[in-house]
Design a protein around this motif. Structure first.
Motif, PDB file in Angstrom:
ATOM      1  N   ILE A   1       0.821  -1.219   0.000  1.00 28.41           N
ATOM      2  CA  ILE A   1       0.000   0.000   0.000  1.00 28.41           C
ATOM      3  C   ILE A   1       0.856   1.271   0.000  1.00 28.41           C
ATOM      4  O   ILE A   1       0.570   2.188  -0.771  1.00 28.41           O
ATOM      5  CB  ILE A   1      -1.034  -0.014   1.152  1.00 28.41           C
ATOM      6  CG1 ILE A   1      -2.140  -0.997   0.805  1.00 28.41           C
ATOM      7  CG2 ILE A   1      -1.618   1.368   1.400  1.00 28.41           C
ATOM      8  CD1 ILE A   1      -3.174  -1.199   1.881  1.00 28.41           C
ATOM      9  N   PRO A   2       1.940   1.338   0.802  1.00 30.48           N
ATOM     10  CA  PRO A   2       2.771   2.551   0.731  1.00 30.48           C
ATOM     11  C   PRO A   2       3.328   2.815  -0.676  1.00 30.48           C
ATOM     12  O   PRO A   2       3.380   3.951  -1.118  1.00 30.48           O
ATOM     13  CB  PRO A   2       3.901   2.273   1.723  1.00 30.48           C
ATOM     14  CG  PRO A   2       3.333   1.285   2.676  1.00 30.48           C
ATOM     15  CD  PRO A   2       2.383   0.450   1.881  1.00 30.48           C
ATOM     16  N   ILE A   3       3.730   1.746  -1.386  1.00 26.69           N
ATOM     17  CA  ILE A   3       4.248   1.886  -2.754  1.00 26.69           C
ATOM     18  C   ILE A   3       3.132   2.344  -3.680  1.00 26.69           C
ATOM     19  O   ILE A   3       3.326   3.224  -4.528  1.00 26.69           O
ATOM     20  CB  ILE A   3       4.851   0.547  -3.257  1.00 26.69           C
ATOM     21  CG1 ILE A   3       6.016   0.128  -2.369  1.00 26.69           C
ATOM     22  CG2 ILE A   3       5.299   0.657  -4.710  1.00 26.69           C
ATOM     23  CD1 ILE A   3       6.464  -1.303  -2.553  1.00 26.69           C
ATOM     24  N   ILE A   4       1.943   1.750  -3.531  1.00 21.80           N
ATOM     25  CA  ILE A   4       0.788   2.109  -4.366  1.00 21.80           C
ATOM     26  C   ILE A   4       0.412   3.576  -4.154  1.00 21.80           C
ATOM     27  O   ILE A   4       0.159   4.311  -5.111  1.00 21.80           O
ATOM     28  CB  ILE A   4      -0.411   1.178  -4.065  1.00 21.80           C
ATOM     29  CG1 ILE A   4      -0.078  -0.262  -4.473  1.00 21.80           C
ATOM     30  CG2 ILE A   4      -1.664   1.656  -4.781  1.00 21.80           C
ATOM     31  CD1 ILE A   4      -0.995  -1.311  -3.884  1.00 21.80           C
ATOM     32  N   ILE A   5       0.408   4.004  -2.903  1.00 24.73           N
ATOM     33  CA  ILE A   5       0.074   5.399  -2.585  1.00 24.73           C
ATOM     34  C   ILE A   5       1.117   6.338  -3.183  1.00 24.73           C
ATOM     35  O   ILE A   5       0.777   7.384  -3.734  1.00 24.73           O
ATOM     36  CB  ILE A   5      -0.070   5.585  -1.057  1.00 24.73           C
ATOM     37  CG1 ILE A   5      -1.347   4.889  -0.597  1.00 24.73           C
ATOM     38  CG2 ILE A   5      -0.097   7.059  -0.668  1.00 24.73           C
ATOM     39  CD1 ILE A   5      -1.448   4.667   0.870  1.00 24.73           C
ATOM     40  N   ASP A   6       2.384   5.938  -3.109  1.00 24.45           N
ATOM     41  CA  ASP A   6       3.453   6.740  -3.695  1.00 24.45           C
ATOM     42  C   ASP A   6       3.277   6.842  -5.209  1.00 24.45           C
ATOM     43  O   ASP A   6       3.457   7.917  -5.794  1.00 24.45           O
ATOM     44  CB  ASP A   6       4.811   6.122  -3.339  1.00 24.45           C
ATOM     45  CG  ASP A   6       5.971   7.042  -3.650  1.00 24.45           C
ATOM     46  OD1 ASP A   6       5.869   8.236  -3.297  1.00 24.45           O
ATOM     47  OD2 ASP A   6       6.959   6.580  -4.248  1.00 24.45           O
ATOM     48  N   LEU A   7       2.933   5.714  -5.847  1.00 24.80           N
ATOM     49  CA  LEU A   7       2.666   5.723  -7.292  1.00 24.80           C
ATOM     50  C   LEU A   7       1.518   6.664  -7.634  1.00 24.80           C
ATOM     51  O   LEU A   7       1.590   7.417  -8.605  1.00 24.80           O
ATOM     52  CB  LEU A   7       2.302   4.314  -7.785  1.00 24.80           C
ATOM     53  CG  LEU A   7       3.420   3.342  -8.093  1.00 24.80           C
ATOM     54  CD1 LEU A   7       2.849   1.970  -8.384  1.00 24.80           C
ATOM     55  CD2 LEU A   7       4.241   3.831  -9.264  1.00 24.80           C
ATOM     56  N   ARG A   8       0.467   6.594  -6.836  1.00 24.01           N
ATOM     57  CA  ARG A   8      -0.702   7.438  -7.072  1.00 24.01           C
ATOM     58  C   ARG A   8      -0.344   8.922  -6.951  1.00 24.01           C
ATOM     59  O   ARG A   8      -0.799   9.740  -7.742  1.00 24.01           O
ATOM     60  CB  ARG A   8      -1.827   7.068  -6.100  1.00 24.01           C
ATOM     61  CG  ARG A   8      -3.106   7.815  -6.376  1.00 24.01           C
ATOM     62  CD  ARG A   8      -4.264   7.203  -5.655  1.00 24.01           C
ATOM     63  NE  ARG A   8      -4.722   6.059  -6.441  1.00 24.01           N
ATOM     64  CZ  ARG A   8      -5.450   5.066  -5.962  1.00 24.01           C
ATOM     65  NH1 ARG A   8      -5.799   5.051  -4.712  1.00 24.01           N
ATOM     66  NH2 ARG A   8      -5.827   4.085  -6.737  1.00 24.01           N
ATOM     67  N   LYS A   9       0.512   9.242  -5.988  1.00 21.97           N
ATOM     68  CA  LYS A   9       0.937  10.642  -5.805  1.00 21.97           C
ATOM     69  C   LYS A   9       1.771  11.107  -6.985  1.00 21.97           C
ATOM     70  O   LYS A   9       1.631  12.236  -7.449  1.00 21.97           O
ATOM     71  CB  LYS A   9       1.731  10.801  -4.502  1.00 21.97           C
ATOM     72  CG  LYS A   9       0.862  10.796  -3.271  1.00 21.97           C
ATOM     73  CD  LYS A   9       1.707  10.881  -2.010  1.00 21.97           C
ATOM     74  CE  LYS A   9       0.842  10.709  -0.775  1.00 21.97           C
ATOM     75  NZ  LYS A   9       1.646  10.507   0.432  1.00 21.97           N
ATOM     76  N   LYS A  10       2.677  10.259  -7.464  1.00 22.77           N
ATOM     77  CA  LYS A  10       3.557  10.633  -8.578  1.00 22.77           C
ATOM     78  C   LYS A  10       2.805  10.775  -9.892  1.00 22.77           C
ATOM     79  O   LYS A  10       3.062  11.690 -10.657  1.00 22.77           O
ATOM     80  CB  LYS A  10       4.669   9.590  -8.749  1.00 22.77           C
ATOM     81  CG  LYS A  10       5.751   9.663  -7.699  1.00 22.77           C
ATOM     82  CD  LYS A  10       6.790   8.588  -7.952  1.00 22.77           C
ATOM     83  CE  LYS A  10       7.831   8.572  -6.854  1.00 22.77           C
ATOM     84  NZ  LYS A  10       8.737   7.427  -6.982  1.00 22.77           N
ATOM     85  N   ALA A  11       1.912   9.826 -10.173  1.00 26.07           N
ATOM     86  CA  ALA A  11       1.246   9.804 -11.477  1.00 26.07           C
ATOM     87  C   ALA A  11      -0.174  10.368 -11.444  1.00 26.07           C
ATOM     88  O   ALA A  11      -0.736  10.655 -12.492  1.00 26.07           O
ATOM     89  CB  ALA A  11       1.219   8.384 -12.019  1.00 26.07           C
ATOM     90  N   GLY A  12      -0.755  10.472 -10.275  1.00 23.26           N
ATOM     91  CA  GLY A  12      -2.102  11.018 -10.163  1.00 23.26           C
ATOM     92  C   GLY A  12      -3.203   9.993 -10.342  1.00 23.26           C
ATOM     93  O   GLY A  12      -4.327  10.205  -9.926  1.00 23.26           O
ATOM     94  N   HIS A  13      -2.902   8.852 -10.968  1.00 15.05           N
ATOM     95  CA  HIS A  13      -3.929   7.841 -11.224  1.00 15.05           C
ATOM     96  C   HIS A  13      -3.281   6.474 -11.355  1.00 15.05           C
ATOM     97  O   HIS A  13      -2.192   6.345 -11.899  1.00 15.05           O
ATOM     98  CB  HIS A  13      -4.684   8.185 -12.516  1.00 15.05           C
ATOM     99  CG  HIS A  13      -5.659   7.136 -12.938  1.00 15.05           C
ATOM    100  ND1 HIS A  13      -6.805   6.864 -12.239  1.00 15.05           N
ATOM    101  CD2 HIS A  13      -5.644   6.270 -13.988  1.00 15.05           C
ATOM    102  CE1 HIS A  13      -7.470   5.882 -12.852  1.00 15.05           C
ATOM    103  NE2 HIS A  13      -6.777   5.507 -13.909  1.00 15.05           N
ATOM    104  N   ILE A  14      -3.966   5.456 -10.853  1.00 12.44           N
ATOM    105  CA  ILE A  14      -3.496   4.071 -10.991  1.00 12.44           C
ATOM    106  C   ILE A  14      -4.524   3.305 -11.821  1.00 12.44           C
ATOM    107  O   ILE A  14      -5.722   3.389 -11.566  1.00 12.44           O
ATOM    108  CB  ILE A  14      -3.311   3.416  -9.609  1.00 12.44           C
ATOM    109  CG1 ILE A  14      -2.039   3.958  -8.965  1.00 12.44           C
ATOM    110  CG2 ILE A  14      -3.242   1.908  -9.711  1.00 12.44           C
ATOM    111  CD1 ILE A  14      -1.703   3.354  -7.640  1.00 12.44           C
ATOM    112  N   GLN A  15      -4.036   2.569 -12.805  1.00 12.01           N
ATOM    113  CA  GLN A  15      -4.920   1.779 -13.669  1.00 12.01           C
ATOM    114  C   GLN A  15      -5.222   0.442 -12.999  1.00 12.01           C
ATOM    115  O   GLN A  15      -4.677  -0.593 -13.357  1.00 12.01           O
ATOM    116  CB  GLN A  15      -4.271   1.577 -15.037  1.00 12.01           C
ATOM    117  CG  GLN A  15      -3.975   2.880 -15.765  1.00 12.01           C
ATOM    118  CD  GLN A  15      -3.072   2.655 -16.959  1.00 12.01           C
ATOM    119  OE1 GLN A  15      -2.213   1.781 -16.954  1.00 12.01           O
ATOM    120  NE2 GLN A  15      -3.269   3.458 -17.991  1.00 12.01           N
TER     121      GLN A  15
END
Length: 191
Positions: free
Chosen positions: A25-39
């Motif tokens: 989850i921390p990695i996913i949240i970081d990805l979401r912050k960097k890219a704005g959206h997760i597919q």
């Protein structure tokens, strides 16, 4: 081949512990912050297809390079052992580059369907019926999708300590499974 709920439950727990989507989850949240959206949809579908494909062709790939499933299961049990140690002790034995985008590649592979997951699938195949492993994969993919969709809410609900507790619990379960897998397959290598 019929459904065995005990096998499905055990395989599901192994995959859940190895995929460690809660711990990610921390990695996913970081990805979401960097890219704005997760597919989420795309990532879960690709990860599921990768796991099911590896379940069927993984053994053939091993045969092509001259490795039997029991040897792979023993190797897999050692990987699971070290993954469990990482989870329990909070250390990092395997360091991967941080993904830079929220594309399918860092999410579906290697985060969800990584080397540990693929090893686990083949290791499970040495012990369980294919239909039960497919059911376990589907259960985990559904759970992964739910987590990806609601990662922010889960992080807020569990908190940092809650996520750490879940990781440690599944680390101990994974460690026990690794020992069992090792014991079940090591004998066949010396026969």
């Amino acid at each position: 081949m019929e459904l065995n709920f005990r096998e499905i439950a055990t395989a599901s727990m192994v995959l859940f512990a190895v995929i460690d989507i809660i711990g990610s989850i921390p990695i996913i949240i970081d990805l979401r912050k960097k890219a704005g959206h997760i597919q989420s949809e795309k990532a879960t579908i690709v990860a599921g297809l990768l796991m099911i494909a590896f379940l069927f062709v993984g053994k053939e790939i091993l045969n092509l390079i001259g490795i039997d499933v029991n040897s792979f299961a023993v190797a897999g049990s050692l990987i699971l052992f070290f993954l469990a140690l990482e989870m329990i002790l909070g250390i990092t034995l395997y360091k991967d580059e941080a993904p830079e985008t929220s594309a399918v590649v860092p999410l579906a592979f290697p985060l969800i369907a990584g080397a540990g997951t693929m090893t686990s699938i083949l290791s499970l195949r040495a012990e369980y019926a294919t239909v039960n492993i497919i059911a376990a994969i589907v259960i985990n993919i559904i759970f992964v999708y739910i987590v990806l969709k609601s990662s922010g809410k889960i992080e807020h609900f569990l908190g940092k300590q809650g996520i750490n507790v879940v990781r440690k619990i599944f680390g101990v379960i994974l460690l026990a499974i690794a020992v069992k897998l090792f014991a079940a397959n090591i004998k066949s290598l010396f026969i």
